[in-house]
Design an enzyme around this catalytic site. Structure first.
Site, PDB file in Angstrom:
ATOM      1  N   GLY A  12       2.510  -4.699   6.155  1.00  0.00           N
ATOM      2  CA  GLY A  12       2.442  -5.030   4.782  1.00  0.00           C
ATOM      3  C   GLY A  12       2.756  -3.927   3.969  1.00  0.00           C
ATOM      4  O   GLY A  12       2.638  -2.778   4.441  1.00  0.00           O
ATOM      5  N   GLN A  39       3.800   1.299  -3.341  1.00  0.00           N
ATOM      6  CA  GLN A  39       3.922   2.284  -2.489  1.00  0.00           C
ATOM      7  C   GLN A  39       5.315   2.781  -2.063  1.00  0.00           C
ATOM      8  O   GLN A  39       5.754   3.783  -1.435  1.00  0.00           O
ATOM      9  CB  GLN A  39       3.611   1.411  -0.835  1.00  0.00           C
ATOM     10  N   CYS A  56      -2.487   2.783   7.006  1.00  0.00           N
ATOM     11  CA  CYS A  56      -1.692   2.582   5.536  1.00  0.00           C
ATOM     12  C   CYS A  56      -0.683   3.425   5.607  1.00  0.00           C
ATOM     13  O   CYS A  56      -0.631   4.633   6.001  1.00  0.00           O
ATOM     14  CB  CYS A  56      -2.741   2.736   4.386  1.00  0.00           C
ATOM     15  N   LEU A  57       0.655   2.960   5.566  1.00  0.00           N
ATOM     16  CA  LEU A  57       1.900   3.626   5.332  1.00  0.00           C
ATOM     17  C   LEU A  57       1.665   5.099   4.311  1.00  0.00           C
ATOM     18  O   LEU A  57       2.472   5.950   4.426  1.00  0.00           O
ATOM     19  CB  LEU A  57       3.063   3.083   5.138  1.00  0.00           C
ATOM     20  N   HIS A  69      -5.679  -5.914   1.505  1.00  0.00           N
ATOM     21  CA  HIS A  69      -5.477  -4.420   1.522  1.00  0.00           C
ATOM     22  C   HIS A  69      -4.458  -4.199   0.336  1.00  0.00           C
ATOM     23  O   HIS A  69      -4.439  -3.228  -0.317  1.00  0.00           O
ATOM     24  CB  HIS A  69      -4.996  -3.927   2.899  1.00  0.00           C
ATOM     25  N   GLU A  70      -3.430  -5.031   0.493  1.00  0.00           N
ATOM     26  CA  GLU A  70      -2.252  -4.976  -0.322  1.00  0.00           C
ATOM     27  C   GLU A  70      -2.496  -5.142  -1.882  1.00  0.00           C
ATOM     28  O   GLU A  70      -2.257  -4.429  -2.652  1.00  0.00           O
ATOM     29  CB  GLU A  70      -0.995  -5.794  -0.066  1.00  0.00           C
ATOM     30  N   HIS A  97      -4.038  -2.328  -3.319  1.00  0.00           N
ATOM     31  CA  HIS A  97      -2.977  -1.320  -3.767  1.00  0.00           C
ATOM     32  C   HIS A  97      -2.435  -1.549  -5.077  1.00  0.00           C
ATOM     33  O   HIS A  97      -2.195  -0.697  -5.832  1.00  0.00           O
ATOM     34  CB  HIS A  97      -1.739  -1.274  -2.891  1.00  0.00           C
TER      35      HIS A  97
HETATM   36 ZN    ZN Z   1      -1.604   0.627   2.487  1.00  0.00          ZN
END
Ligand code: ZN
Length: 182
Positions: A45, A50, A96-97, A138-139, A142
């Site tokens: 995701g 991000q 998480c990236l 999660h997204e 963000h």
């Molecule tokens: Zn993340």
């Protein structure tokens, strides 16, 4: 085109995303870049902030994850809103990236109902459970400026502080490009 991933504590990751009213060639190209960036980083995701954009959009693909029950392929969620949560909660280790090297177990509702526009701006209302529900939550966090570690208990948050500082100082190496943090 692979885009650099913004990491903790860049201000764009704290910004609330802006709704998308119309698609454009530019946004369509950006969607493709987001998928390329996510796959290159082995992510499942990626939210637009991000990669430095304030558009309310996320791309998700859980089909290649280790979870055999998660078969849903590429999804684009524009202006997503989670409208309902199950009472049942589940523990799952998240990463998480934007927070390379930080992993921790987060408790979240097991199932959700989400409303969004797909990549053709068609409205979708659907339920999701398991890994897909996890990634959507999660997204969407963000897009509201929330990191997963903020869902941890106070003690777990305290324990993650030293790693967060290292991420903010740009000391964590990744196999995907990062936006310069300093
Ligand atoms: Zn993340």
């Amino acid at each position: 085109m692979i885009l650099p991933v913004y990491t903790y504590n860049h201000p764009v990751l704290r910004q609330k995303a802006q709704p998308i009213a119309d698609l454009s060639d530019e946004i369509n190209a950006f969607v493709e870049n987001m998928f390329e960036t996510m796959y290159n980083a082995n992510g499942i995701g990626l939210a637009a902030n991000q990669v430095g954009s304030t558009l309310a959009m996320t791309v998700i693909d859980v089909a290649d994850s280790d979870d055999e029950d998660a078969t849903e392929g590429p999804l684009v969620l524009i202006n997503p809103v989670i409208e309902a949560y199950s009472d049942e909660e589940e523990e799952f280790e998240e990463g998480c990236l934007s927070l390379p090297d930080l992993r921790d177990v987060v408790v979240r509702p097991e199932a959700i109902q989400v409303r969004y526009l797909d990549r053709h701006m068609k409205e979708v209302v659907r339920e999701a459970d398991g890994l897909l529900a996890r990634v959507i939550q999660h997204e969407v966090d963000h897009l509201n400026g929330i990191y997963f570690f903020e869902r941890l208990s106070a003690i777990r948050r305290t324990l993650s502080q030293s790693k967060l500082k290292r991420i903010a100082r740009g000391e964590i190496e990744t196999e995907y490009p990062l936006f310069p943090n300093v």
